[in-house]
Write an enzyme that holds these catalytic residues in place. Structure first.
Site, PDB file in Angstrom:
ATOM      1  N   HIS A  58       0.418 -11.776   2.080  1.00 27.68           N
ATOM      2  CA  HIS A  58      -0.535 -10.927   1.373  1.00 27.68           C
ATOM      3  C   HIS A  58      -1.245 -11.769   0.433  1.00 27.68           C
ATOM      4  CE1 HIS A  58      -1.500  -6.549   0.348  1.00 27.68           C
ATOM      5  NE2 HIS A  58      -2.569  -7.519   0.107  1.00 27.68           N
TER       6      HIS A  58
ATOM      7  N   TYR B 257       0.697  -1.301  -0.100  1.00 30.48           N
ATOM      8  CA  TYR B 257      -0.018   0.082   0.159  1.00 30.48           C
ATOM      9  C   TYR B 257       0.927   1.178   0.043  1.00 30.48           C
ATOM     10  CZ  TYR B 257      -3.645  -3.482   1.574  1.00 30.48           C
ATOM     11  OH  TYR B 257      -4.514  -4.229   1.539  1.00 30.48           O
TER      12      TYR B 257
HETATM   13  N1  NAP Z   1      -5.581  -8.729   2.024  1.00 28.47           N
HETATM   14  C1  NAP Z   1      -5.985  -8.472   0.816  1.00 28.47           C
HETATM   15  O1  NAP Z   1      -5.612  -8.820  -0.366  1.00 28.47           O
HETATM   16  C2  NAP Z   1      -6.794  -7.041   0.650  1.00 28.47           C
HETATM   17  C3  NAP Z   1      -7.443  -6.742  -0.389  1.00 28.47           C
HETATM   18  C4  NAP Z   1      -8.225  -5.536  -0.244  1.00 28.47           C
HETATM   19  C5  NAP Z   1      -8.504  -4.715   0.926  1.00 28.47           C
HETATM   20  N2  NAP Z   1      -7.552  -5.142   2.109  1.00 28.47           N
HETATM   21  C6  NAP Z   1      -7.770  -4.442   3.341  1.00 28.47           C
HETATM   22  O2  NAP Z   1      -9.267  -4.528   3.703  1.00 28.47           O
HETATM   23  C7  NAP Z   1      -9.596  -3.020   3.748  1.00 28.47           C
HETATM   24  C8  NAP Z   1     -10.990  -2.933   3.806  1.00 28.47           C
HETATM   25  O3  NAP Z   1     -11.361  -3.048   2.188  1.00 28.47           O
HETATM   26  P1  NAP Z   1     -11.884  -1.822   1.383  1.00 28.47           P
HETATM   27  O4  NAP Z   1     -10.667  -0.531   1.469  1.00 28.47           O
HETATM   28  O5  NAP Z   1     -12.299  -2.305   0.146  1.00 28.47           O
HETATM   29  O6  NAP Z   1     -12.912  -1.248   2.192  1.00 28.47           O
HETATM   30  P2  NAP Z   1     -14.368  -0.907   2.038  1.00 28.47           P
HETATM   31  O7  NAP Z   1     -14.481  -0.308   3.583  1.00 28.47           O
HETATM   32  O8  NAP Z   1     -15.197  -1.945   1.590  1.00 28.47           O
HETATM   33  O9  NAP Z   1     -14.497   0.275   1.105  1.00 28.47           O
HETATM   34  C9  NAP Z   1     -13.740   1.558   1.280  1.00 28.47           C
HETATM   35  C10 NAP Z   1     -14.467   2.691   0.461  1.00 28.47           C
HETATM   36  O10 NAP Z   1     -15.746   2.552   0.858  1.00 28.47           O
HETATM   37  C11 NAP Z   1     -16.007   4.208   1.399  1.00 28.47           C
HETATM   38  N3  NAP Z   1     -16.956   4.135   2.772  1.00 28.47           N
HETATM   39  C12 NAP Z   1     -16.711   3.595   3.871  1.00 28.47           C
HETATM   40  N4  NAP Z   1     -17.511   3.713   4.846  1.00 28.47           N
HETATM   41  C13 NAP Z   1     -18.420   4.320   4.362  1.00 28.47           C
HETATM   42  C14 NAP Z   1     -19.702   4.748   4.651  1.00 28.47           C
HETATM   43  N5  NAP Z   1     -20.163   4.610   5.892  1.00 28.47           N
HETATM   44  N6  NAP Z   1     -20.477   5.521   3.708  1.00 28.47           N
HETATM   45  C15 NAP Z   1     -20.105   5.779   2.484  1.00 28.47           C
HETATM   46  N7  NAP Z   1     -18.818   5.335   2.131  1.00 28.47           N
HETATM   47  C16 NAP Z   1     -18.111   4.626   2.928  1.00 28.47           C
HETATM   48  C17 NAP Z   1     -14.754   4.925   1.475  1.00 28.47           C
HETATM   49  O11 NAP Z   1     -14.932   5.922   1.304  1.00 28.47           O
HETATM   50  P3  NAP Z   1     -14.631   7.337   2.253  1.00 28.47           P
HETATM   51  O12 NAP Z   1     -13.092   7.422   2.400  1.00 28.47           O
HETATM   52  O13 NAP Z   1     -14.987   8.635   1.695  1.00 28.47           O
HETATM   53  O14 NAP Z   1     -15.409   7.048   3.594  1.00 28.47           O
HETATM   54  C18 NAP Z   1     -13.829   4.002   0.581  1.00 28.47           C
HETATM   55  O15 NAP Z   1     -14.138   4.392  -0.770  1.00 28.47           O
HETATM   56  C19 NAP Z   1      -8.535  -2.391   2.778  1.00 28.47           C
HETATM   57  O16 NAP Z   1      -8.724  -0.771   3.070  1.00 28.47           O
HETATM   58  C20 NAP Z   1      -7.303  -2.981   3.298  1.00 28.47           C
HETATM   59  O17 NAP Z   1      -6.852  -2.689   4.262  1.00 28.47           O
HETATM   60  C21 NAP Z   1      -7.017  -6.258   2.087  1.00 28.47           C
END
Ligand code: NAP
Length: 267
Positions: free
Chosen positions: A99, A41
């Site tokens: 990862h 990241y």
């Molecule tokens: N191990 C892996 O391969 C892998 C892969 C992907 C992700 N991950 C981890 O998992 C975490 C979560 O996944 P993700 O980043 O896809 O998370 P997510 O929470 O599903 O999506 C994040 C997005 O949703 C928006 N959001 C969050 N809460 C909201 C709300 N209450 N209302 C409206 N919009 C909202 C955020 O925008 P705003 O900032 O505007 O709120 C952001 O654009 C990642 O950040 C990472 O740390 C791991």
């Protein structure tokens, strides 16, 4: 020190370094005690700054990072974690994950685990685990020397990808499940079923989604740089769904995967 993975964490994927430090500090202020980052990241320095800028004692915070799939040879795992440790600059890292599994199993899992054990001995990390492991890969990892130390398998779960078989297999093996991309790349906000359940409880569709995951004993990672969203997301821990809600959310499963890189294992 926190001894088990806190059930609700802040993700930092696709959050640029500038915004990351502020997002981490504000989340900690709201009560979050679990931050998820990764070498990939490119924001570990900012995550560390966000932690140091907060008033929350370091020992109350659980920080997870990850080692990229081209760094899985024993010495490379240690090198990657030396670098993460330096960039985070917060002392021993709580958890480090593979990862993604080594593409085509080129690097034996046992070799990578030996690297994580070396990192433990050097006090770079406390615990290790895996991410994006299929059930057979997880079993192989658990059976490798030192493999019993694996504390979590982190993979994609949303109402549209319930990933039921892998969740059950992981839990049966005694490994904690951690969910990423829980909102299905924004789809949860627009889904009519989730909107209806949210209205019934006076909450948001995102909160319903997180409550559904927590009801399945799954650690939730949600990413937000917006303190209002962070607070709403955090408060989802208070939302109690009934059996009818759960049944309706379970029925949304389409097996639709968003994370599909070319090096992914055969799900
Ligand atoms: N191990 C892996 O391969 C892998 C892969 C992907 C992700 N991950 C981890 O998992 C975490 C979560 O996944 P993700 O980043 O896809 O998370 P997510 O929470 O599903 O999506 C994040 C997005 O949703 C928006 N959001 C969050 N809460 C909201 C709300 N209450 N209302 C409206 N919009 C909202 C955020 O925008 P705003 O900032 O505007 O709120 C952001 O654009 C990642 O950040 C990472 O740390 C791991």
């Amino acid at each position: 020190m926190v001894e088990t993975i806190p059930s609700f964490g802040l993700g930092t994927f696709r959050v640029d370094a500038e915004k990351t430090a502020k997002a981490v500090t504000s989340a900690l202020q709201l009560g979050y005690r679990h931050i998820d980052t990764a070498k990939y990241y490119n924001n570990e320095e900012a995550v560390g700054k966000g932690i140091r800028d907060s008033v929350v004692p370091r020992e109350d915070i659980w920080i997870t990072t990850k080692v990229w799939h081209d760094q899985l040879r024993r010495d490379d795992v240690v090198k990657s974690l030396v670098d993460s440790h330096k960039k985070l600059n917060i002392g021993t890292i709580d958890l480090a994950l593979i990862h993604w599994p080594s593409p085509d199993s080129v690097v034996p899992i046992a070799e990578s685990i030996a690297g994580f054990q070396d990192a433990q001995k050097q006090q770079l990390i406390r615990f290790f685990g895996v991410s994006n492991f299929t059930a057979p890969l997880l079993e192989e990892a658990l059976n490798a020397p030192g493999g019993k130390g694996i504390v979590t398998n982190q993979f994609e779960i949303s109402p549209f990808l319930a990933n039921r078989k892998l969740v059950e297999a992981t839990q049966k093996l005694g490994v904690k499940v951690t969910a990423y991309m829980p909102l299905g790349e924004g789809r949860a906000h627009k889904d009519p079923t989730l909107i209806a359940i949210a209205k019934k409880h006076g909450v948001t569709p995102a909160q319903v989604t997180f409550a559904w995951l927590l009801s399945r004993d799954i650690v939730v990672l949600s990413a937000s740089t917006n303190p209002e969203h962070q607070e709403l997301n955090w408060d989802s821990q208070k939302v109690k769904l009934d059996a009818d809600d759960i049944k309706k959310i379970d029925a949304l499963d389409e097996g639709r995967r968003n994370a599909k890189p070319p090096f992914a294992p055969k799900w």
